[in-house]
Scaffold this active site. Structure first.
Site, PDB file in Angstrom:
ATOM      1  N   LYS A  13      26.361  -3.213  -0.502  1.00 42.71           N
ATOM      2  CA  LYS A  13      27.836  -3.101  -0.582  1.00 42.71           C
ATOM      3  C   LYS A  13      28.397  -2.394   0.645  1.00 42.71           C
ATOM      4  O   LYS A  13      29.590  -2.146   0.733  1.00 42.71           O
ATOM      5  CB  LYS A  13      28.222  -2.291  -1.828  1.00 42.71           C
ATOM      6  CG  LYS A  13      27.793  -2.911  -3.133  1.00 42.71           C
ATOM      7  CD  LYS A  13      28.195  -1.991  -4.291  1.00 42.71           C
ATOM      8  CE  LYS A  13      27.108  -1.901  -5.339  1.00 42.71           C
ATOM      9  NZ  LYS A  13      27.186  -0.663  -6.113  1.00 42.71           N
ATOM     10  N   HIS A  17       4.511   5.608  11.670  1.00 40.52           N
ATOM     11  CA  HIS A  17       4.079   5.500  10.268  1.00 40.52           C
ATOM     12  C   HIS A  17       3.092   6.667  10.077  1.00 40.52           C
ATOM     13  O   HIS A  17       1.879   6.481  10.019  1.00 40.52           O
ATOM     14  CB  HIS A  17       3.396   4.140  10.063  1.00 40.52           C
ATOM     15  CG  HIS A  17       3.138   3.767   8.641  1.00 40.52           C
ATOM     16  ND1 HIS A  17       3.308   4.631   7.581  1.00 40.52           N
ATOM     17  CD2 HIS A  17       2.690   2.601   8.093  1.00 40.52           C
ATOM     18  CE1 HIS A  17       2.988   4.002   6.456  1.00 40.52           C
ATOM     19  NE2 HIS A  17       2.613   2.774   6.738  1.00 40.52           N
ATOM     20  N   ARG A  19       0.808  -1.222   0.000  1.00 44.10           N
ATOM     21  CA  ARG A  19       0.000   0.000   0.000  1.00 44.10           C
ATOM     22  C   ARG A  19       0.842   1.273   0.000  1.00 44.10           C
ATOM     23  O   ARG A  19       0.606   2.176  -0.809  1.00 44.10           O
ATOM     24  CB  ARG A  19      -0.912   0.052   1.243  1.00 44.10           C
ATOM     25  CG  ARG A  19      -2.204  -0.679   1.099  1.00 44.10           C
ATOM     26  CD  ARG A  19      -2.579  -1.328   2.402  1.00 44.10           C
ATOM     27  NE  ARG A  19      -1.610  -2.374   2.672  1.00 44.10           N
ATOM     28  CZ  ARG A  19      -1.733  -3.618   2.205  1.00 44.10           C
ATOM     29  NH1 ARG A  19      -2.794  -3.963   1.554  1.00 44.10           N
ATOM     30  NH2 ARG A  19      -0.802  -4.524   2.413  1.00 44.10           N
ATOM     31  N   THR A  20       1.778   1.382   0.917  1.00 50.30           N
ATOM     32  CA  THR A  20       2.448   2.670   1.105  1.00 50.30           C
ATOM     33  C   THR A  20       3.274   3.034  -0.130  1.00 50.30           C
ATOM     34  O   THR A  20       3.165   4.136  -0.665  1.00 50.30           O
ATOM     35  CB  THR A  20       3.333   2.636   2.368  1.00 50.30           C
ATOM     36  OG1 THR A  20       2.555   2.094   3.434  1.00 50.30           O
ATOM     37  CG2 THR A  20       3.809   4.018   2.738  1.00 50.30           C
ATOM     38  N   ARG A  56      11.177   3.909   3.839  1.00 52.99           N
ATOM     39  CA  ARG A  56      10.751   2.942   4.861  1.00 52.99           C
ATOM     40  C   ARG A  56      11.989   2.158   5.276  1.00 52.99           C
ATOM     41  O   ARG A  56      12.760   1.707   4.412  1.00 52.99           O
ATOM     42  CB  ARG A  56       9.685   1.993   4.315  1.00 52.99           C
ATOM     43  CG  ARG A  56       9.374   0.855   5.275  1.00 52.99           C
ATOM     44  CD  ARG A  56       8.199   0.018   4.857  1.00 52.99           C
ATOM     45  NE  ARG A  56       6.940   0.724   5.094  1.00 52.99           N
ATOM     46  CZ  ARG A  56       5.747   0.155   4.971  1.00 52.99           C
ATOM     47  NH1 ARG A  56       5.655  -1.108   4.614  1.00 52.99           N
ATOM     48  NH2 ARG A  56       4.644   0.846   5.194  1.00 52.99           N
TER      49      ARG A  56
HETATM   50  N1   CP Z   1      -0.509  -0.231   5.804  1.00 54.08           N
HETATM   51  C1   CP Z   1       0.713  -0.387   5.269  1.00 54.08           C
HETATM   52  O1   CP Z   1       1.682   0.291   5.626  1.00 54.08           O
HETATM   53  O2   CP Z   1       0.772  -1.346   4.309  1.00 54.08           O
HETATM   54  P1   CP Z   1       2.076  -1.755   3.498  1.00 54.08           P
HETATM   55  O3   CP Z   1       3.030  -2.393   4.468  1.00 54.08           O
HETATM   56  O4   CP Z   1       1.587  -2.692   2.432  1.00 54.08           O
HETATM   57  O5   CP Z   1       2.674  -0.498   2.922  1.00 54.08           O
END
Ligand code: CP
Length: 302
Positions: A83, A132, A53-54, A104
């Site tokens: 590396k 998040h 999703r993100t 991320r």
């Molecule tokens: N909700 C969420 O962060 O989903 P993903 O890990 O798929 O990005």
């Protein structure tokens, strides 16, 4: 409204800024936006942990606004991190190639560190067991699209120690003093002390319980979270079936409540619940696209 440079933590946001993000999101949702607003801008997505999703909603958001995307979908494996390149060197270099970096990473605090080495906006797409924030923003937007007055009870269920969406959502909810929070979790997975102290300082009414059934029956918003295998190791099996929302539990949930989950889900919500009108987790995921378009516009737009 505060000037947004980076989006690192839900703690940096105030109500006015959220209202602005939500009003731009409403316009986007009703197709009132310039499809070339970000033409010529490039977004780099650096994902050192998996995502559906993100990453894809950020990339789709940028493309729908006329911008372009460069990406490493598995940066731990397919960037020069393998590396031995440091993250800070990567950030310095990717600054030359893009106008915004979405990152991320498994380490908490890394997005904040990245801002020290970046002249362009950094967006935290999840940092370890930290936060998040864009998930929290889209969650709050989804809640407010159903409850217009911020005076309701939210039951947040699962692993509060390790699951970052719970942290960001809690910080955002703490801006609204009439909201009440019930944290449902096994004792070992309760909210970090720092977050609870924050809620106390903000005079937010919250309670902690292991009693899932009773909490969800009292809630207007039932927010289920994933049991994160990646942080719990083999212990996760112990917790996997602890709080399952199935048809039996559904019978005790308020008629006008909403059921949310940031997804992906494991056993937290049985598929038989999906057709219930209170289940809005797919709408929530769709809102992720609109919210991320809004955030990119506010960070990079004219
Ligand atoms: N909700 C969420 O962060 O989903 P993903 O890990 O798929 O990005």
């Amino acid at each position: 409204m505060m000037k947004l440079k980076h989006i690192i933590s839900a703690r940096q946001l105030d109500k006015k800024t959220l209202q602005k993000i939500f009003s731009v999101t409403d316009k986007i949702k009703s197709q009132k936006f310039n499809k070339n607003a970000l033409s010529g801008k490039i977004m780099a997505t650096l994902f050192y942990q998996p995502s559906t999703r993100t990453r894809l909603s950020f990339e789709s958001a940028m493309l729908r606004l006329g911008g372009s995307v460069i990406t490493t979908e598995d940066a731990a494996e397919f960037s020069s991190a393998i590396k031995g390149e440091t993250l800070t060197d990567t950030i310095r270099v990717v600054n030359f190639y893009s106008d915004v970096i979405v990152i991320r990473h498994p380490e908490s605090g890394i997005a904040d560190l990245a801002t020290k080495y970046s002249n362009i906006p950094i967006i935290n797409a999840g940092d370890g067991v930290g936060e998040h924030p864009t998930q929290g923003i889209l969650d709050l937007y989804t809640i407010f699209s159903k409850f217009h007055s911020p005076d309701f009870t939210v039951a947040i269920c699962g692993d509060h120690a390790n699951y970052r969406p719970h942290h960001s959502l809690s910080y955002l909810l703490s801006l609204y003093p009439k909201i009440k929070i019930i944290y449902v979790s096994p004792k070992l997975l309760s909210m970090p002390r720092e977050l609870k102290q924050h809620l106390i300082n903000k005079k937010i009414k919250f309670s902690e319980t292991e009693d899932f059934q009773s909490a969800v029956a009292r809630a207007d918003v039932v927010y289920q979270g994933r049991i994160p295998k990646e942080y719990l190791g083999k212990d996760y099996k112990k917790y996997l079936d602890r709080y399952v929302l199935d048809k039996k539990v559904l019978k005790n949930i308020k008629k006008n409540a909403i059921i949310m989950h940031p997804l992906p889900r494991l056993n937290e919500i049985a598929p038989e619940v999906d057709s219930d009108p209170r289940a809005i987790y797919f709408e929530q995921a769709q809102n992720g696209l609109f919210i991320r378009m809004s955030l990119l516009l506010l960070l990079l737009g004219p």
